[in-house]
Design a protein around this motif. Structure first.
Motif, PDB file in Angstrom:
ATOM      1  N   TYR A  40       0.840  -1.207   0.000  1.00 14.95           N
ATOM      2  CA  TYR A  40       0.000   0.000   0.000  1.00 14.95           C
ATOM      3  C   TYR A  40       0.872   1.253   0.000  1.00 14.95           C
ATOM      4  O   TYR A  40       0.640   2.190  -0.781  1.00 14.95           O
TER       5      TYR A  40
ATOM      6  N   HIS B 259     -12.453   6.567   9.772  1.00 15.06           N
ATOM      7  CA  HIS B 259     -12.129   5.333   9.063  1.00 15.06           C
ATOM      8  C   HIS B 259     -12.032   5.561   7.562  1.00 15.06           C
ATOM      9  O   HIS B 259     -11.283   4.863   6.877  1.00 15.06           O
ATOM     10  N   SER B 260     -12.773   6.524   7.039  1.00 24.00           N
ATOM     11  CA  SER B 260     -12.722   6.764   5.600  1.00 24.00           C
ATOM     12  C   SER B 260     -11.493   7.575   5.196  1.00 24.00           C
ATOM     13  O   SER B 260     -11.013   7.456   4.068  1.00 24.00           O
TER      14      SER B 260
ATOM     15  N   SER C 128      -5.863   2.785   4.258  1.00 24.26           N
ATOM     16  CA  SER C 128      -6.678   1.570   4.362  1.00 24.26           C
ATOM     17  C   SER C 128      -6.166   0.557   5.383  1.00 24.26           C
ATOM     18  O   SER C 128      -6.973  -0.043   6.104  1.00 24.26           O
TER      19      SER C 128
ATOM     20  N   SER D  91      -7.376   1.837   8.616  1.00 21.23           N
ATOM     21  CA  SER D  91      -8.827   1.626   8.730  1.00 21.23           C
ATOM     22  C   SER D  91      -9.134   0.193   9.152  1.00 21.23           C
ATOM     23  O   SER D  91     -10.032  -0.053   9.966  1.00 21.23           O
TER      24      SER D  91
ATOM     25  N   LYS E 138     -15.529   3.401   1.824  1.00 21.82           N
ATOM     26  CA  LYS E 138     -14.955   3.228   3.159  1.00 21.82           C
ATOM     27  C   LYS E 138     -15.899   3.732   4.247  1.00 21.82           C
ATOM     28  O   LYS E 138     -15.921   3.198   5.355  1.00 21.82           O
TER      29      LYS E 138
ATOM     30  N   PHE F 295     -11.586  -3.916   4.340  1.00 22.82           N
ATOM     31  CA  PHE F 295     -10.830  -2.668   4.211  1.00 22.82           C
ATOM     32  C   PHE F 295      -9.564  -2.866   3.383  1.00 22.82           C
ATOM     33  O   PHE F 295      -9.168  -1.975   2.620  1.00 22.82           O
TER      34      PHE F 295
ATOM     35  N   ALA G  41     -10.832  -3.092  -0.187  1.00 22.01           N
ATOM     36  CA  ALA G  41     -11.276  -1.762  -0.605  1.00 22.01           C
ATOM     37  C   ALA G  41     -10.083  -0.847  -0.870  1.00 22.01           C
ATOM     38  O   ALA G  41     -10.113  -0.013  -1.787  1.00 22.01           O
ATOM     39  N   GLY G  42      -9.011  -1.003  -0.070  1.00 20.53           N
ATOM     40  CA  GLY G  42      -7.804  -0.201  -0.300  1.00 20.53           C
ATOM     41  C   GLY G  42      -7.202  -0.487  -1.661  1.00 20.53           C
ATOM     42  O   GLY G  42      -6.787   0.445  -2.380  1.00 20.53           O
TER      43      GLY G  42
ATOM     44  N   ASN H 180      -9.524   1.156  -4.237  1.00 23.17           N
ATOM     45  CA  ASN H 180      -9.384   2.620  -4.236  1.00 23.17           C
ATOM     46  C   ASN H 180      -8.112   3.057  -4.950  1.00 23.17           C
ATOM     47  O   ASN H 180      -8.103   4.057  -5.680  1.00 23.17           O
TER      48      ASN H 180
ATOM     49  N   LYS I 293     -12.689   6.706  -4.003  1.00 23.41           N
ATOM     50  CA  LYS I 293     -13.481   5.951  -3.029  1.00 23.41           C
ATOM     51  C   LYS I 293     -14.970   6.066  -3.325  1.00 23.41           C
ATOM     52  O   LYS I 293     -15.785   5.460  -2.632  1.00 23.41           O
TER      53      LYS I 293
END
Length: 490
Positions: free
Chosen positions: A89, A238-239, A243, A246, A302, A346, A349-350, A353, A359
């Motif tokens: 990441y 968290h958003s 990530s 989060s 997120k 998460f 989702a990372g 994104n 997002k």
């Protein structure tokens, strides 16, 4: 006690080394080594507790029973997976010039200090020190929420700090009232706030003071746990956080705040002959109910996952409130299942994104085509978190529902069923729309990074396996934790 000392020292040393070493590739390896060491140390301590006896030391300031050990295990496992995921990441963020290599050093510094503060909360015996530890988790994690130093992330961090500080002030008042409930019994003894001392003497504490104490603690630590209506910091924080942060916030920080509530709940519930349970049932149901509205109107993926965390903190709280051997078993199992499924979501989702540079859910489509591995895992994790059989969350939710029906909480369980069906419908609509459909022409079929993709498989295994089969040794561990929540010793 050497292992406990190492458990607390290793994250600190790891953080400082990562901060001091300028070569970020060496820093990446060091922080993974630190996370691996924490896993081995944490699991070793947990094995001793689960198969032998609670660990006590440092003049009774340290006490690790089944509940403590269970939280330690979750922290070190999710922390390890997040540290692996962070490598890919952060490399992507540097390559895209979103952050500098210098910022990566600061990220690993605060990340491992964050893990260390949560571990400290889990092993202290003194409730005053537990409060200090939870306050430290707020201060350190706020720096991670503000990591990108943008207007939205700074605003989210300030909101988090302000609401967290208000909540922690309420919790401090609750702890003072708890101290007053036993002042006639213990005097001004240095051990009068030790959980072991208060738990043994729970039946002799002043019931009026203990009830007031619990209400303040429930509101105070409930703010940190994301229980409604004190949850408004959570979707923003968290958003806006990276990530992997989060994932740790949702996967284990919220559990750690609940841990503080449940520690005091065991004392208060014994002092009040079970009359504290309705407060947990109310806040649990209210947290699930309030999620329904917000889940249906989200645009940020997120933020949607963050509101799902509010729901699941409510489910855990509801399960503990229902109580009994089955209700507590379901609640503890749900803590584990949610940690694995939500951190997995998460992480996935990372990746999405970073691939789509957004997002916003309306800008994301065709994930299964552009990212077959991440897209498939994201879809599985999303179905898991909404309680779809035969995945893990379904097992723990069904257990809690069964316990509710058996104990006569019919209205609460019917409402619970209604709410989770509505949440399932809303979340499934958004997730299916992102997973399928036409992919943007400019995006090639390629995963983000092997580190970011490989890390997904560790929580994925737990999500799938624990839906089909809960190993007997793990069932025994959950029963030990449930016994502590009933007011017993592990």
């Amino acid at each position: 006690m050497e292992e406990v000392s190492l458990l607390l020292i290793v994250p600190l040393i790891t953080a400082v080394l990562c901060w001091q070493i300028k070569n970020h590739r060496i820093g990446e390896k060091l922080q993974i080594i630190g996370a691996v060491l924490n896993v081995f140390i944490g699991l070793s301590i947990a094995r001793n507790v689960f198969f032998d006896a609670p660990v006590t030391g440092w003049h009774h300031f340290i006490y690790i029973d089944a509940l403590s050990a269970f939280n330690v295990v979750l922290i070190v496992i999710i922390g390890f997976v997040a540290s692996l995921y962070s490598v890919g990441y952060m490399r992507h963020e540097v390559a895209e010039r979103i952050i500098s290599e210098e910022k990566v050093r600061h990220y690993y510094l605060w990340f491992h200090l964050f893990i260390g503060t949560m571990l400290a909360v889990s092993v202290v015996n003194n409730i005053g020190l537990l409060w200090v530890g939870i306050e430290l988790t707020t201060l350190v994690s706020a720096l991670l929420v503000a990591f990108y130093r943008k207007g939205t992330s700074l605003e989210a961090a300030w909101k988090y700090l302000i609401m967290g500080s208000v909540g922690i002030a309420f919790a401090l008042l609750g702890i003072i009232f708890l101290y007053l409930s036993g002042v006639d019994l213990f005097g001004e003894s240095a051990e009068s706030l030790n959980w072991t001392v208060l738990n043994r003497a729970a039946g002799q504490l002043n019931p009026q003071w203990t009830l007031i104490a619990f209400i303040f603690v429930l509101v105070g630590f409930g703010t940190k746990a994301g229980l409604a209506p004190m949850h408004f910091w959570l979707p923003d924080a968290h958003s806006q956080a990276p990530s992997p942060v989060s994932a740790v916030l949702s996967g284990v920080l919220l559990n750690t705040a609940l841990y503080g509530i449940f520690r005091i709940y065991t004392i208060v519930n014994a002092a009040l002959d079970g009359k504290a349970a309705p407060y947990l049932i109310f806040f649990g149901l209210f947290s699930i109910a309030i999620t329904v509205t917000f889940m249906l109107v989200q645009h940020d993926v997120k933020r949607m996952l963050a509101y799902s965390s509010v729901e699941h903190m409510g489910i855990i709280t509801l399960g503990v409130g229902i109580g009994g051997a089955l209700g507590l078993y379901g609640a503890v199992l749900h803590m584990f299942n949610h940690s694995m499924a939500k951190s997995l979501l998460f992480f996935a989702a990372g990746n999405i994104n970073q691939k789509y540079h957004s997002k916003r859910m309306e800008r994301i489509s065709g994930v299964l085509k552009t990212m077959p591995v991440t897209g498939s895992i994201f879809l599985i994790a999303a179905f898991a978190i909404t309680g779809t059989p035969p995945l893990s969350i379904f097992v723990s939710e069904f257990t809690i529902m069964t316990a509710g029906f058996q104990s006569g909480h019919l209205v609460a369980i019917v409402l619970f069923l209604l709410f989770i069906v509505l949440i399932f419908s809303g979340m499934t609509y958004y997730v299916v729309r992102m997973a399928f459909g036409e992919a943007p022409a400019k995006l090639e079929k390629k995963e983000i990074d092997r580190w970011s993709t490989a890390a997904l498989f560790i929580p994925l295994l737990a999500v799938v396996i624990f839906g089909l089969y809960v190993p007997p040794f793990f069932q025994e561990i959950i029963k030990q934790v449930a016994f502590v929540l009933q007011g017993g010793k592990s």
